[in-house]
Each structure stands twice: as structure tokens, then as C-alpha cells.
Enzyme design. Structure first.
Site, PDB file in Angstrom:
ATOM      1  N   ASP A 121      -5.995 -78.792   8.422  1.00 14.49           N
ATOM      2  CA  ASP A 121      -4.896 -77.832   8.472  1.00 14.49           C
ATOM      3  C   ASP A 121      -3.559 -78.543   8.718  1.00 14.49           C
ATOM      4  O   ASP A 121      -3.493 -79.468   9.530  1.00 14.49           O
ATOM      5  CB  ASP A 121      -5.197 -76.874   9.638  1.00 14.49           C
ATOM      6  CG  ASP A 121      -4.307 -75.670   9.663  1.00 14.49           C
ATOM      7  OD1 ASP A 121      -4.283 -74.935   8.667  1.00 14.49           O
ATOM      8  OD2 ASP A 121      -3.623 -75.458  10.681  1.00 14.49           O
ATOM      9  N   GLU A 149      -4.322 -80.148   3.802  1.00 10.71           N
ATOM     10  CA  GLU A 149      -3.376 -79.110   3.365  1.00 10.71           C
ATOM     11  C   GLU A 149      -1.996 -79.765   3.388  1.00 10.71           C
ATOM     12  O   GLU A 149      -1.456 -80.028   4.460  1.00 10.71           O
ATOM     13  CB  GLU A 149      -3.415 -77.916   4.324  1.00 10.71           C
ATOM     14  CG  GLU A 149      -2.493 -76.801   3.881  1.00 10.71           C
ATOM     15  CD  GLU A 149      -2.143 -75.803   4.992  1.00 10.71           C
ATOM     16  OE1 GLU A 149      -1.787 -74.666   4.667  1.00 10.71           O
ATOM     17  OE2 GLU A 149      -2.202 -76.171   6.190  1.00 10.71           O
TER      18      GLU A 149
HETATM   19  C1  GLC Z   1      -2.398 -73.270   7.709  1.00 15.46           C
HETATM   20  C2  GLC Z   1      -3.417 -72.173   7.483  1.00 15.46           C
HETATM   21  C3  GLC Z   1      -2.807 -70.878   7.889  1.00 15.46           C
HETATM   22  C4  GLC Z   1      -2.476 -70.951   9.370  1.00 15.46           C
HETATM   23  C5  GLC Z   1      -1.576 -72.132   9.674  1.00 15.46           C
HETATM   24  C6  GLC Z   1      -1.496 -72.418  11.146  1.00 15.46           C
HETATM   25  O1  GLC Z   1      -1.306 -73.129   6.898  1.00 15.46           O
HETATM   26  O2  GLC Z   1      -3.838 -72.190   6.144  1.00 15.46           O
HETATM   27  O3  GLC Z   1      -3.655 -69.794   7.634  1.00 15.46           O
HETATM   28  O4  GLC Z   1      -1.837 -69.769   9.769  1.00 15.46           O
HETATM   29  O5  GLC Z   1      -2.026 -73.312   9.059  1.00 15.46           O
HETATM   30  O6  GLC Z   1      -2.656 -73.035  11.615  1.00 15.46           O
END
Ligand code: GLC
Length: 522
Positions: free
Chosen positions: A207, A266
Site C-alpha cells: 500500500d 501501489e
Molecule cells: C491505498 C488504498 C486505499 C487506502 C489508502 C490508505 O491507496 O488502496 O484504499 O484508503 O491506501 O491506506
């Protein structure tokens, strides 16, 4: 075993709250995922990415982790996780989990200890505490905004009752950012990585992988904007600080002890060269490139998204990663205009995505052609974005509605409980797995065929993509293995290129491809 299994895998993202509920509380869970494995196997998925299932107060539905080495009772327990991994492996399906290294929950014992300790203490050093600005410290330390809206800082009351320091949270106030300059933070993450990898998990989606490292001195944002996507030449100090690459290298050294495991970041970084740094040989194996998600249904836009994503990974000889949907973005049929045209375009884009070399991520329900649900009543909204934005942004609930499995009325076999955590629209009776399995013209049947061909046919091999001449509103590309993919994003039918049609996303008549349609030819 092929240690690079992920380089051509089809990942299926399971949003555990919304996949399938086994214990009748209206919220999906791990045994529900296990119960859906036959379905996933017949769809042809190679791996699952599970959104967070660790212990959490669920302020951000699991992205606020209070204990990273245990399962939240809402989803089951460690035994349920072990059952899922075992049952998935028995079907040849890998299981990857979400890992949240940028922040913890405010309920994490570390943060509770930080609140109880004094400014400057070792407990506070695990997070990012600062004195406030202004003579009485009553203003936030800098102008950073939370992604969910409002300031990225919250002031605490000191243990002696006086107004105190501020702590940083790029997301909700219940998600305090960790201080990655503190070696304890990595040591704990390493323990977590090994804990799950030793239990047989096949990797992690990481994440906010472009977060974690913060610039020294925490300088102000030159442009105040909440969103997390970086633009070309971005100057947002909250993300993409160079120090993040040392963190990824350290994570990778742990992964290297588990040669078949995959780390997928991500990475909301737009610039190709900047993006490529995350997937260098000693960092992440894969990185989500969100250019295609951001592209309109426009041939030029789509081509540029694909070209840039390919160019980014080519710079460092990495594998491209494609996705059209996830739990944070509007579902494709809605994003592409809604109604019949929106669905036709989403199906066409699925063929484009599945024709490309590299790893592909499907989001649960994408294979059913589910639209976003944009008319949820205010009182049903659960995403923290709704509250934090002062009710100006409705948030991401509309793409997180539970999956319709069977029957004629909500909850459509998702649960035995009539009240699901988000309400399900009655008109989804037409979109259930059961109905679509029985209809060869359904979106599900189409995805199954497409995925089956992608797995079986040798034309889907080779990493090179070559663009063929085409009219402005049309895309035609050739994969080195022999596949041709054509997309008509224009308003009039076009003649199909030479070749045998393997599959089309809509009706192909008399050698022509209608608007909003794609086809595969060999
Ligand atoms: C990422 C996740 C999202 C979450 C954020 C904070 O972007 O995909 O759903 O709210 O991180 O952890």
C-alpha cells in the site's frame, strides 16, 4: 516452480468485505473467499490479491492496521487464513495479501504508547510528531493535506492535560504515518513479512509504496491538493521522496529469501522515469501503473497510457502491470459513460488489457460488468472520505458493493443476512453469477473465454508490442507472439483487419467492427 510466475499472471483482487459472507453478518470474510475458489478457478485466475484482513478498527476498512500479524475477527482467524491458502494452493492459485507499511491504526499499541509518552520520547519517535506552528503551537506544523480531505495533522492532548504536539496522517486521523527514519519500523515490518511468507503466503501488494519516506524538514506543499496521484514533474513533498527506494531495497532483501514470492507496489507516480525506479531489479517485482485507469475511452489517450507504461518498465527491464479497476476508483462501465455504451467500452477495454504482455489485475465484480452504485443514500456511506471532506466527496463505496451471486433479490446469495454492509441494488438480479453462467452472451462468459484464450494460445507470448497504422479513433497493435488486437473507439463501424477473429467484445458482422468494440485476431 517458475519463480517468475507473476510475470504473466492474472491476479484477481478480492475485496474481502464484499466477496462472500460465510458467517451471516452481512460482511464478507475469509471462509467466504475459500467458498468462492471453485468460481475463481473456473474463471482462470492465477493468483488472488486480498485487501487487508489484519486486525483493524476498520476506520478505513482494514487500511488502519492495529496488529499486522493476526486476522481481524470480522474476517475470521489465522486458521481461516491457513485454510484459504491451502485450498487455493490445491487449485494452483497463489495468495497475495495487502501490506500497509506507511501508517498504522491509531489503535496500534505503538501509537497508544506514543500518546501516553512525552514529546521527544522513543515512543513518539516511531511516528511523526511535531510541535505546532505559531506562538502557542495551535497551527499545524506545515500545510500538508490529507488525501481524504482536511489537514494531514491532528493535535493531541499531552498526558498532563495540556494542548500538545501534532502528528502526521496522510490519510484519516486514525491512520498515523510511521517514521521510516526509525530502524524499529523496518524491523517490525520484516517480522510481519516473514510471519506471513513463512505461513505460505505468495507475496504482498504494498500500500502507498511511493509514500513512507518523508523529506527532511517536512517542507510545505507548493500546491495544496489532496489527491495522491503525482503529475508529470510533480512537486508534492508528501510522496515519492528518494529515500523510499532504500526502503524498497530493504524489503526486497527479505523477499529474496523467498524466491517465489512477489512484491507489488501501489505506485501513483505518473512520470515514466520516476515510476521505473520502483521496479529496478533490487526493488519491487511489479508496480501498479495507473495510467490506463486514468485514460478516457479515447484512442489517443489509451495508446499513450499503454506506450508510457511499457516505456517505464522497459527502462529497467521490468514487467508491465495492467489494471482497469480497483477498490479506489469508479467501476469501468460507469467511468466509460454508463449504460449500454459504458459496458460495451468496459468489455472492449478488457480485451485491450488482456492482450498486453505482463501481469493483469481484475477487481472482483469486473468480470460481471458491475457498474458503480452512485445513488447510495447519505446514511449508508462508510468511506472516511465522506466525513473528512465535509460531505463534499462521496468517496469510494460505490465500487465496493458486495458481489451478487444468485437469486432474485438482495443480498443475492452474498450473505444470509438481509442487511449487507453496503446495500445491494435490486436491479443487480440481472447480473448475478448464476444468471451470467447460464447465458453464453453474458459479460462473465465473455471474460471466461478471454482469460481462457490468454492462458492457452501461444499468440499471447512475447513482450514486444507493435502499433499498426489505423484511423485516428482506432487502435491496432500486434503482439510478437502473433496476436492482433483492434479497438474501435470511434463513432462508425470499421472494417476488421485480415485474420481469423478469436474473440470480440461485441457483435462482429460482415467483417466490420462496431463502435465501442474490440476484437482479437490471429
Ligand atoms: C491505498 C488504498 C486505499 C487506502 C489508502 C490508505 O491507496 O488502496 O484504499 O484508503 O491506501 O491506506
Amino acid at each position: 516452480m517458475d519463480s517468475r510466475w507473476w510475470s504473466h499472471a492474472l491476479f484477481y483482487q478480492v475485496y474481502p468485505r464484499s466477496f462472500r459472507d460465510s458467517d451471516s453478518d452481512g460482511v464478507g470474510d475469509l471462509d467466504g473467499v475459500s467458498a468462492g475458489l471453485d468460481y475463481l478457478e473456473s474463471l482462470g485466475v492465477d493468483a488472488i490479491w486480498l485487501n487487508p484482513v489484519m486486525v483493524s478498527p476498520m476506520a478505513d476498512h482494514g487500511y488502519d492496521v492495529a496488529d499486522p500479524r493476526d486476522i481481524d475477527p470480522l474476517f475470521g482467524d489465522l486458521a481461516a487464513m491457513d485454510r484459504l491458502v491451502e485450498a487455493a494452493h490445491a487449485r494452483g492459485i497463489k495468495v497475495t495479501m495487502d501490506l500497509v507499511p506507511n501508517h498504522t491504526s491509531s489503535a496500534h499499541p505503538w501509537f497508544q504508547a506514543a500518546l501516553a509518552a512525552a514529546p521527544g520520547s522513543a515512543e513518539r519517535e516511531r511516528y511523526i510528531f511535531r510541535d505546532g506552528a505559531g506562538p502557542d503551537g495551535s497551527r499545524p506544523p506545515n500545510n500538508w493535506l490529507s488525501i481524504f480531505g482536511g489537514p494531514a495533522w491532528t493535535r493531541v492532548t499531552e498526558p498532563d492535560g495540556s494542548p500538545g504536539q501534532w502528528y502526521l496522517h496522510l490519510f484519516d486521523a486514525e491512520q498515523p504515518d510511521l517514521n521510516w527514519d526509525n530502524p524499529e519500523v523496518f524491523a517490525d515490518l520484516e517480522t510481519t513479512l516473514r510471519f506471513w511468507l513463512d505461513r505460505g503466503v505468495d507475496g504482498f501488494r504494498i500500500d502507498v509504496a511511493h509514500g513512507m519516506a518523508k523529506p527532511p524538514g517536512l517542507p510545505d506543499m507548493p500546491t495544496a491538493k489532496p489527491e495522491m496521484l503525482l503529475a508529470e514533474m510533480d512537486d508534492d513533498p508528501r510522496f515519492n521522496h528518494d529515500g523510499v527506494h532504500d526502503i524498497h531495497r530493504a524489503i526486497r532483501r527479505v523477499f529474496d529469501d523467498y524466491p517465489c514470492a512477489v512484491a507489488i507496489g501501489e505506485v501513483w507516480v505518473y512520470d515514466s522515469e520516476q515510476f521505473s525506479r520502483y521496479v529496478r531489479p533490487d526493488e519491487l517485482h511489479l508496480g501498479f501503473n495507473f495510467r490506463l485507469v486514468r485514460a478516457d475511452f479515447d484512442a489517443r489517450d489509451i495508446r499513450s497510457a499503454i506506450e508510457n507504461s511499457l516505456a517505464a518498465v522497459d527502462l529497467v527491464d521490468a514487467v508491465p502491470t495492467w489494471t482497469l479497476a480497483n477498490h479506489d476508483v469508479e467501476r469501468p462501465p460507469t467511468r466509460y459513460g454508463g449504460g449500454t455504451a459504458g459496458l460495451a467500452r468496459a468489455r472492449a477495454m478488457a480485451l485491450v488489457m488482456l492482450a498486453l504482455p505482463g501481469a493483469v489485475f481484475l477487481y472482483n465484480g469486473e468480470e460481471l460488468g458491475l457498474p458503480n452504485v452512485d445513488d447510495l443514500p447519505d446514511e449508508a456511506l462508510q468511506d472516511p472520505v465522506w466525513e473528512r471532506s465535509g460531505h463534499t466527496r462521496r468517496g469510494r463505496d460505490g465500487c465496493r458493493i458486495p458481489m451478487p451471486w444468485s437469486g432474485e433479490t438482495p443480498p443475492f446469495g452474498f450473505s444470509d443476512h438481509p442487511d449487507t454492509w453496503l446495500p445491494m441494488p435490486p436491479e443487480w438480479a440481472a447480473l448475478t453469477v448464476e444468471k451470467q453462467l447460464a447465458d453464453p452472451a453474458s459479460t462473465l462468459a465473455f471474460y471466461r473465454r478471454a482469460i481462457g484464450l490468454r492462458r492457452a494460445r501461444e499468440e499471447f507470448s512475447g513482450s514486444a508490442v507493435e502499433w499498426l497504422d489505423s484511423p485516428t479513433d482506432v487502435l491496432v497493435f500486434h503482439r510478437s507472439g502473433g496476436l492482433v488486437c483492434v479497438l474501435n473507439a470511434g463513432a462508425v463501424p470499421i472494417p476488421l483487419p485480415e485474420g481469423e477473429v478469436l474473440l470480440a467484445s461485441g457483435p462482429v458482422l460482415d467483417g466490420t467492427l462496431p463502435p465501442d468494440t474490440a476484437a482479437w485476431l490471429v
